[in-house]
Design an enzyme around this catalytic site. Structure first.
Site, mmCIF file in Angstrom:
data_model
loop_
_atom_site.group_PDB
_atom_site.id
_atom_site.type_symbol
_atom_site.label_atom_id
_atom_site.label_comp_id
_atom_site.label_asym_id
_atom_site.label_seq_id
_atom_site.Cartn_x
_atom_site.Cartn_y
_atom_site.Cartn_z
ATOM 1 N N THR A 13 -7.954 6.483 -1.864
ATOM 2 C CA THR A 13 -7.673 7.190 -3.112
ATOM 3 C C THR A 13 -6.220 6.636 -3.556
ATOM 4 O O THR A 13 -5.316 6.620 -2.757
ATOM 5 C CB THR A 13 -7.795 8.825 -3.156
ATOM 6 O OG1 THR A 13 -6.907 9.031 -2.103
ATOM 7 C CG2 THR A 13 -9.312 9.246 -2.755
ATOM 8 N N GLY A 14 -6.090 6.700 -4.960
ATOM 9 C CA GLY A 14 -4.536 6.641 -5.181
ATOM 10 C C GLY A 14 -4.107 5.040 -4.805
ATOM 11 O O GLY A 14 -2.790 5.014 -4.059
ATOM 12 N N SER A 15 -4.829 4.290 -5.051
ATOM 13 C CA SER A 15 -4.652 2.818 -4.482
ATOM 14 C C SER A 15 -4.360 1.825 -5.514
ATOM 15 O O SER A 15 -4.373 0.385 -4.901
ATOM 16 C CB SER A 15 -5.581 2.385 -3.416
ATOM 17 O OG SER A 15 -6.977 2.779 -4.236
ATOM 18 N N THR A 16 -3.947 2.301 -6.712
ATOM 19 C CA THR A 16 -3.503 1.099 -7.656
ATOM 20 C C THR A 16 -2.082 0.508 -7.218
ATOM 21 O O THR A 16 -1.754 -0.585 -7.838
ATOM 22 C CB THR A 16 -3.456 1.511 -9.005
ATOM 23 O OG1 THR A 16 -2.565 2.518 -9.338
ATOM 24 C CG2 THR A 16 -4.970 2.002 -9.437
ATOM 25 N N GLY A 18 1.687 0.825 -4.331
ATOM 26 C CA GLY A 18 2.202 1.536 -2.897
ATOM 27 C C GLY A 18 1.534 1.537 -1.896
ATOM 28 O O GLY A 18 0.788 0.489 -1.415
ATOM 29 N N ILE A 19 1.516 2.518 -0.986
ATOM 30 C CA ILE A 19 0.976 2.540 0.219
ATOM 31 C C ILE A 19 -0.481 2.368 0.199
ATOM 32 O O ILE A 19 -1.170 1.541 0.949
ATOM 33 C CB ILE A 19 1.217 3.765 0.824
ATOM 34 C CG1 ILE A 19 2.700 3.985 1.060
ATOM 35 C CG2 ILE A 19 0.549 4.013 2.101
ATOM 36 C CD1 ILE A 19 3.476 5.230 1.634
ATOM 37 N N GLY A 20 -1.136 3.071 -0.867
ATOM 38 C CA GLY A 20 -2.496 3.110 -1.038
ATOM 39 C C GLY A 20 -2.887 1.511 -1.411
ATOM 40 O O GLY A 20 -3.920 1.046 -0.655
ATOM 41 N N SER A 137 3.001 13.052 5.550
ATOM 42 C CA SER A 137 4.296 12.558 5.501
ATOM 43 C C SER A 137 5.222 13.292 6.567
ATOM 44 O O SER A 137 4.747 14.287 7.106
ATOM 45 C CB SER A 137 4.987 13.014 4.211
ATOM 46 O OG SER A 137 6.421 13.020 4.144
ATOM 47 N N TYR A 150 6.027 20.131 -1.694
ATOM 48 C CA TYR A 150 5.416 18.749 -1.172
ATOM 49 C C TYR A 150 5.342 18.724 0.256
ATOM 50 O O TYR A 150 4.194 18.637 0.887
ATOM 51 C CB TYR A 150 6.482 17.752 -1.450
ATOM 52 C CG TYR A 150 5.960 16.508 -1.039
ATOM 53 C CD1 TYR A 150 4.989 15.406 -1.274
ATOM 54 C CD2 TYR A 150 6.992 15.849 0.016
ATOM 55 C CE1 TYR A 150 4.368 14.533 -0.873
ATOM 56 C CE2 TYR A 150 6.309 14.623 0.708
ATOM 57 C CZ TYR A 150 5.126 14.002 0.292
ATOM 58 O OH TYR A 150 4.978 12.703 0.718
HETATM 59 N N1 LIG Z 1 6.727 6.509 -0.492
HETATM 60 C C1 LIG Z 1 7.126 6.995 0.488
HETATM 61 O O1 LIG Z 1 8.290 6.957 0.955
HETATM 62 C C2 LIG Z 1 6.225 8.034 1.358
HETATM 63 C C3 LIG Z 1 6.550 8.688 2.363
HETATM 64 C C4 LIG Z 1 5.666 9.563 3.184
HETATM 65 C C5 LIG Z 1 4.459 9.566 2.783
HETATM 66 N N2 LIG Z 1 3.854 9.175 1.525
HETATM 67 C C6 LIG Z 1 2.703 9.496 1.144
HETATM 68 O O2 LIG Z 1 2.017 8.334 1.013
HETATM 69 C C7 LIG Z 1 1.016 8.410 -0.147
HETATM 70 C C8 LIG Z 1 1.169 7.373 -1.220
HETATM 71 O O3 LIG Z 1 2.511 7.304 -1.668
HETATM 72 P P1 LIG Z 1 2.966 6.062 -2.299
HETATM 73 O O4 LIG Z 1 4.546 6.242 -2.450
HETATM 74 O O5 LIG Z 1 2.494 5.094 -2.150
HETATM 75 O O6 LIG Z 1 2.605 6.517 -4.181
HETATM 76 P P2 LIG Z 1 2.712 6.063 -5.556
HETATM 77 O O7 LIG Z 1 3.645 4.611 -5.312
HETATM 78 O O8 LIG Z 1 3.114 7.069 -6.199
HETATM 79 O O9 LIG Z 1 1.300 5.601 -5.704
HETATM 80 C C9 LIG Z 1 0.455 6.791 -6.411
HETATM 81 C C10 LIG Z 1 -0.878 6.216 -6.436
HETATM 82 O O10 LIG Z 1 -1.943 7.294 -6.752
HETATM 83 C C11 LIG Z 1 -2.658 7.338 -8.043
HETATM 84 N N3 LIG Z 1 -2.735 8.526 -8.633
HETATM 85 C C12 LIG Z 1 -1.828 9.418 -9.092
HETATM 86 N N4 LIG Z 1 -2.361 10.338 -9.219
HETATM 87 C C13 LIG Z 1 -3.930 10.299 -9.261
HETATM 88 C C14 LIG Z 1 -4.968 10.851 -9.539
HETATM 89 N N5 LIG Z 1 -4.783 12.199 -10.016
HETATM 90 N N6 LIG Z 1 -6.309 10.465 -9.048
HETATM 91 C C15 LIG Z 1 -6.055 9.148 -8.628
HETATM 92 N N7 LIG Z 1 -5.241 8.625 -8.520
HETATM 93 C C16 LIG Z 1 -3.981 8.945 -8.685
HETATM 94 C C17 LIG Z 1 -1.612 6.334 -8.821
HETATM 95 O O11 LIG Z 1 -2.366 5.425 -9.635
HETATM 96 P P3 LIG Z 1 -2.577 5.651 -11.191
HETATM 97 O O12 LIG Z 1 -1.126 5.978 -11.908
HETATM 98 O O13 LIG Z 1 -3.057 4.221 -11.732
HETATM 99 O O14 LIG Z 1 -3.471 6.626 -11.409
HETATM 100 C C18 LIG Z 1 -0.986 5.296 -8.017
HETATM 101 O O15 LIG Z 1 -1.886 4.220 -7.321
HETATM 102 C C19 LIG Z 1 1.301 9.870 -0.620
HETATM 103 O O16 LIG Z 1 0.098 10.737 -0.244
HETATM 104 C C20 LIG Z 1 2.645 10.202 -0.329
HETATM 105 O O17 LIG Z 1 2.806 11.465 -0.319
HETATM 106 C C21 LIG Z 1 4.825 8.495 0.910
#
Ligand SMILES: NC(=O)c1ccc[n+]([C@@H]2O[C@H](COP(=O)([O-])OP(=O)(O)OC[C@H]3O[C@@H](n4cnc5c(N)ncnc54)[C@H](OP(=O)(O)O)[C@@H]3O)[C@@H](O)[C@H]2O)c1
Length: 260
Positions: A13-16, A18-20, A137, A150
């Protein structure tokens, strides 16, 4: 060790981005057929194109809503590997987090994962094999004052994983969470340059950011999304068959604790 996911279908999920996206790529590289998900068809198509060499399909759906989840389940009625990666974050002073914001964080960061586990787990247990992995996280363990909502949502996700692992006991299905630490994603890069000299090249900028603002990190750099994806691919694989109900850290040693 050979991580071989051929014959398995995965949803991230949410994989367009970043980490996804990194997780989707690593699972696909390991042989799985992977569904990439985001809210808009254009962004999903873009992500699928980036993973063009692999067996990947796109499902545009907002999984934070019941209707969006129903759409996704119609497109993808069964998976062997579910990665609940979707999560939102943002700083709000503790006394200013509104009821609506609390509810939104619960809906997106907790309930969306619960709904998908509830939908896919029965099929996995029937087939005698499956993986549900939630991306938590460091904030699940060290509650950040600037984003309590969060942190609370990620703490809840650890309990969700533990609880559903009990539900799947003895079935061949494992349920775990991964505790990701500060990771190099596009949003985080902007954030780093808000806090350090903008003229610094990235390597120096992130080093200065980590030393000044995240001194607890033992690797003294941001984690690369691929490093989170490596742990997820291992957990998703048959090799991790004795790991369930746990929380595994890929936090660069950020959380100052021996456990979990
Ligand atoms: N980045 C960090 O430093 C960090 C650290 C610890 C944990 N995490 C965790 O890792 C995970 C990914 O983080 P990230 O930083 O890679 O995220 P991100 O860059 O903000 O990416 C979020 C992704 O979720 C999609 N998205 C947002 N709302 C959505 C919805 N309602 N339904 C379906 N898709 C949705 C977005 O795609 P669209 O915009 O195309 O919908 C995008 O692909 C999260 O759970 C975050 O809490 C991140």
């Amino acid at each position: 060790m050979n991580i071989d996911l051929s014959g398995k279908t995965a949803l991230v999920t949410g994989s367009t981005q970043g980490i996804g996206l990194a997780i989707a790529e690593q699972l696909a590289r390991s042989g799985a057929r992977v569904a990439v998900n985001g809210r808009t068809p254009a962004r999903v198509d873009e992500a699928v194109a980036k993973l063009g060499d692999f067996d990947v399909l796109g499902v545009a759906a907002d999984v934070s809503t019941e209707e969006g989840t129903a759409d996704l389940l119609r497109a993808l009625p069964a998976v062997d590997i579910l990665v609940n990666n979707l999560g939102i974050f943002g700083a709000v002073p503790p006394l200013e987090i509104t009821d609506e914001q609390w509810r939104t964080y619960f809906d997106v960061n907790v309930l969306a994962s619960v709904r998908l586990i509830r939908s896919y787990l029965p099929g996995m247990t029937e087939r005698g094999w499956g993986r549900a992995i939630q991306i938590a996280s460091d904030s699940a363990i060290v509650t950040p004052a600037e984003m309590i909502h969060y942190g609370v949502s990620k703490t809840a996700l650890l309990a969700v994983s533990r609880g559903f692992a009990k539900e799947a006991a003895g079935t061949g299905v494992t349920v775990n969470s991964v505790i990701a630490g500060p990771t190099h994603t596009a949003g985080v890069e902007d954030f780093v340059y808000q806090l350090v000299d903008k003229s610094l090249p990235w390597d120096e900028a992130q080093r200065e950011f980590m030393i000044k603002h995240r001194p607890q990190s033992l690797i003294q750099r941001l984690i690369e999304p691929e490093e989170i994806a490596n742990m997820v691919a291992y957990l998703a694989s048959p090799l991790a068959s004795a790991t369930t109900g746990g929380a595994l850290r890929v936090d660069g040693g950020y959380v100052d604790s021996i456990l979990p």
